[in-house]
Motif scaffolding. Sequence first.
Motif, PDB file in Angstrom:
ATOM      1  N   ASN A 180       0.829  -1.207   0.000  1.00  0.00           N
ATOM      2  CA  ASN A 180       0.000   0.000   0.000  1.00  0.00           C
ATOM      3  C   ASN A 180       0.863   1.256   0.000  1.00  0.00           C
ATOM      4  O   ASN A 180       1.952   1.285   0.562  1.00  0.00           O
ATOM      5  CB  ASN A 180      -0.905   0.021   1.235  1.00  0.00           C
ATOM      6  N   LYS A 183       0.154   7.261   3.208  1.00  0.00           N
ATOM      7  CA  LYS A 183      -0.831   8.344   3.215  1.00  0.00           C
ATOM      8  C   LYS A 183      -0.103   9.610   2.781  1.00  0.00           C
ATOM      9  O   LYS A 183       1.093   9.750   3.004  1.00  0.00           O
ATOM     10  CB  LYS A 183      -1.393   8.517   4.626  1.00  0.00           C
ATOM     11  N   ASP A 210      -8.391   5.002  -3.697  1.00  0.00           N
ATOM     12  CA  ASP A 210      -9.352   5.022  -2.595  1.00  0.00           C
ATOM     13  C   ASP A 210     -10.765   5.380  -3.083  1.00  0.00           C
ATOM     14  O   ASP A 210     -11.053   6.542  -3.383  1.00  0.00           O
ATOM     15  CB  ASP A 210      -8.866   6.042  -1.552  1.00  0.00           C
ATOM     16  N   ASP A 212     -13.442   4.089  -1.167  1.00  0.00           N
ATOM     17  CA  ASP A 212     -14.269   3.642  -0.041  1.00  0.00           C
ATOM     18  C   ASP A 212     -15.163   4.785   0.438  1.00  0.00           C
ATOM     19  O   ASP A 212     -14.685   5.915   0.596  1.00  0.00           O
ATOM     20  CB  ASP A 212     -13.365   3.215   1.133  1.00  0.00           C
ATOM     21  N   ASN A 221     -11.691   9.209  -3.930  1.00  0.00           N
ATOM     22  CA  ASN A 221     -11.169   9.990  -2.804  1.00  0.00           C
ATOM     23  C   ASN A 221      -9.724  10.422  -3.027  1.00  0.00           C
ATOM     24  O   ASN A 221      -9.259  11.396  -2.447  1.00  0.00           O
ATOM     25  CB  ASN A 221     -11.260   9.189  -1.513  1.00  0.00           C
ATOM     26  N   ASP A 222      -8.999   9.675  -3.863  1.00  0.00           N
ATOM     27  CA  ASP A 222      -7.683  10.128  -4.297  1.00  0.00           C
ATOM     28  C   ASP A 222      -7.890  10.994  -5.540  1.00  0.00           C
ATOM     29  O   ASP A 222      -8.917  10.899  -6.203  1.00  0.00           O
ATOM     30  CB  ASP A 222      -6.797   8.934  -4.684  1.00  0.00           C
ATOM     31  N   THR A 259      -2.886  11.474  -2.988  1.00  0.00           N
ATOM     32  CA  THR A 259      -3.747  10.543  -2.255  1.00  0.00           C
ATOM     33  C   THR A 259      -4.467  11.256  -1.111  1.00  0.00           C
ATOM     34  O   THR A 259      -4.026  12.293  -0.620  1.00  0.00           O
ATOM     35  CB  THR A 259      -2.933   9.368  -1.702  1.00  0.00           C
ATOM     36  N   ASN A 260      -5.537  10.622  -0.708  1.00  0.00           N
ATOM     37  CA  ASN A 260      -6.394  11.163   0.333  1.00  0.00           C
ATOM     38  C   ASN A 260      -5.782  10.883   1.715  1.00  0.00           C
ATOM     39  O   ASN A 260      -5.639   9.728   2.114  1.00  0.00           O
ATOM     40  CB  ASN A 260      -7.749  10.464   0.187  1.00  0.00           C
ATOM     41  N   SER A 263      -7.708   8.487   4.248  1.00  0.00           N
ATOM     42  CA  SER A 263      -8.017   7.130   3.837  1.00  0.00           C
ATOM     43  C   SER A 263      -8.068   6.195   5.035  1.00  0.00           C
ATOM     44  O   SER A 263      -7.219   6.278   5.931  1.00  0.00           O
ATOM     45  CB  SER A 263      -6.887   6.658   2.913  1.00  0.00           C
ATOM     46  N   GLU A 264      -9.053   5.285   5.045  1.00  0.00           N
ATOM     47  CA  GLU A 264      -9.130   4.346   6.169  1.00  0.00           C
ATOM     48  C   GLU A 264      -8.538   2.993   5.814  1.00  0.00           C
ATOM     49  O   GLU A 264      -8.024   2.287   6.661  1.00  0.00           O
ATOM     50  CB  GLU A 264     -10.577   4.196   6.613  1.00  0.00           C
ATOM     51  N   LYS A 265      -8.630   2.631   4.535  1.00  0.00           N
ATOM     52  CA  LYS A 265      -8.082   1.345   4.108  1.00  0.00           C
ATOM     53  C   LYS A 265      -6.851   1.586   3.254  1.00  0.00           C
ATOM     54  O   LYS A 265      -6.681   2.672   2.694  1.00  0.00           O
ATOM     55  CB  LYS A 265      -9.124   0.586   3.280  1.00  0.00           C
ATOM     56  N   HIS A 267      -4.384   1.170  -0.038  1.00  0.00           N
ATOM     57  CA  HIS A 267      -4.510   0.972  -1.491  1.00  0.00           C
ATOM     58  C   HIS A 267      -3.125   0.993  -2.109  1.00  0.00           C
ATOM     59  O   HIS A 267      -2.212   1.630  -1.593  1.00  0.00           O
ATOM     60  CB  HIS A 267      -5.393   2.065  -2.099  1.00  0.00           C
TER      61      HIS A 267
END
Length: 312
Positions: A180, A183, A210, A212, A221-222, A259-260, A263-265, A267
Motif C-alpha cells: 500500500n 498516506k 481510494d 471507499d 477519494n484520491d 492521495t487522500n 483514507s481508512e483502508k 490501497h
Amino acid sequence: MRGWLLFATLFPIALSTVFNYKLHESNDEEVNRCVANAIEQIQRETCLFWEDGDEDGDPVTFLQSGHCSWQASNKTVHLSPNCITDDTCFEILGKVADIEQPRRHISRHINIKFNCTEKCTTECQNGGVLDDECKCSCQYGFKGDNCEKLSRAHQFTDTTCGVIKAQQSGNIALSTHPDNYHKQTFCQWQIKTEDPWDVIELSFDDFDLDNDELPPGQHCNDLFYVYGAYGVENPIPCDGERPRKMRSESNWLLIELRTNPFSEKGHKGPEMRYQVVNTKSGIKTLSEEQTSVSTAVLSSLLPIAIAALRLL
Ligand SMILES: *[C@@H]1O[C@H](CO)[C@@H](O)[C@H](O)[C@H]1NC(C)=O
Ligand SMILES: *[C@@H]1O[C@H](CO)[C@@H](O)[C@H](O)[C@H]1NC(C)=O
C-alpha cells in the motif's frame, strides 16, 4: 559573383528567402484554401516569403493528387482532400523548406535555419505557448524559460516520481507497489521521449485508488490526473472500470497522483504501462525521388546563400 554582391547590397528585400509557387489550375478550392492558410501562417511566424507566380521558371507546384507528399525532384507538393488538415499543409511547407518537424516546432526551426533574426526562435516545451513577446507561458506543472522543468518536483514524496525518459515501453508504479502507498502521497510522472514525432500510449494494469465510502457526487477519494492526452476528463474516476487506454497529443504525458490523507483502508495505487509509437510516416517525401532531394533543396536555398554572402 561580385555583380551578385552588389545586387544583394542594393536590393536586400528581394533577397529575403522567397519561395515561388503556383497552385495547379485543376485544384479544388478546398485544397487551395489549405495552402493559402498555411502560407499566411508561415509568413506571419517566420521570415520566409511565398510568392505566387512562376517568374523564376521553377516554382513549387501545389497539385491536387490522391495523397499528401512532397516530391522534391520536380518541386511538387501533392495534396488530397482526404489528407489535408491545417497541420498537414503547414508541415508540408516545412518539408519544402527542408524542416522535418511536427507543426508546433516548424516555425522555430525555420527561424533558426534561415536566420530570421527578427522572428521568434524560442522553443516552448511541454505544451507551453509562445506569447506576443516570444516568451513561453507554461501549462500546469511546468516552469522555466522553455517550460522545461517540473514546477512541483520539490513536493514529490516517492522516489519514482519525476521525468521518465521513455524507451520503447515500460511500467510505472509507486516504489511501494505492490504494497500500500503511504498516506499523503504526491507524485507526478512525466513520460517523455526525444523524438518529437513520438506519441505515448498509456494503459492501466491495475487502478487501486481510494473509492471507499465515496461522498455523493464524488468519483474517487484520491486525485488522479493525466495531462497531455486526447479526450481525457480530469480528475479520473476510480469508482468503476479501470481507465481505458490513453494516447498523448505529443511526445509527453504528465500523470499526477494525490492521495487522500483521510483514507481508512490501504490501497496500492495505479500500475501503468506505456508504449512509444512513432508517427513520422504522416507526410511522405516520395521515396523513389529521395536521391534528388538534396539538389532540389540546394537550389531552393540559393537565395539564402546569396543573402549570407552579403553579410561577409
Ligand atoms: C511531378 O511528377 C509527378 C509524377 O511523378 C507528376 O504527377 C506531376 O505532375 C509532376 N509535377 C509537375 C509540376 O510537373
Ligand atoms: C546564418 O547565420 C550564420 C552565422 O550568423 C551563418 O553561418 C549561416 O550561414 C547563416 N545561414 C543562412 C541560411 O543565411
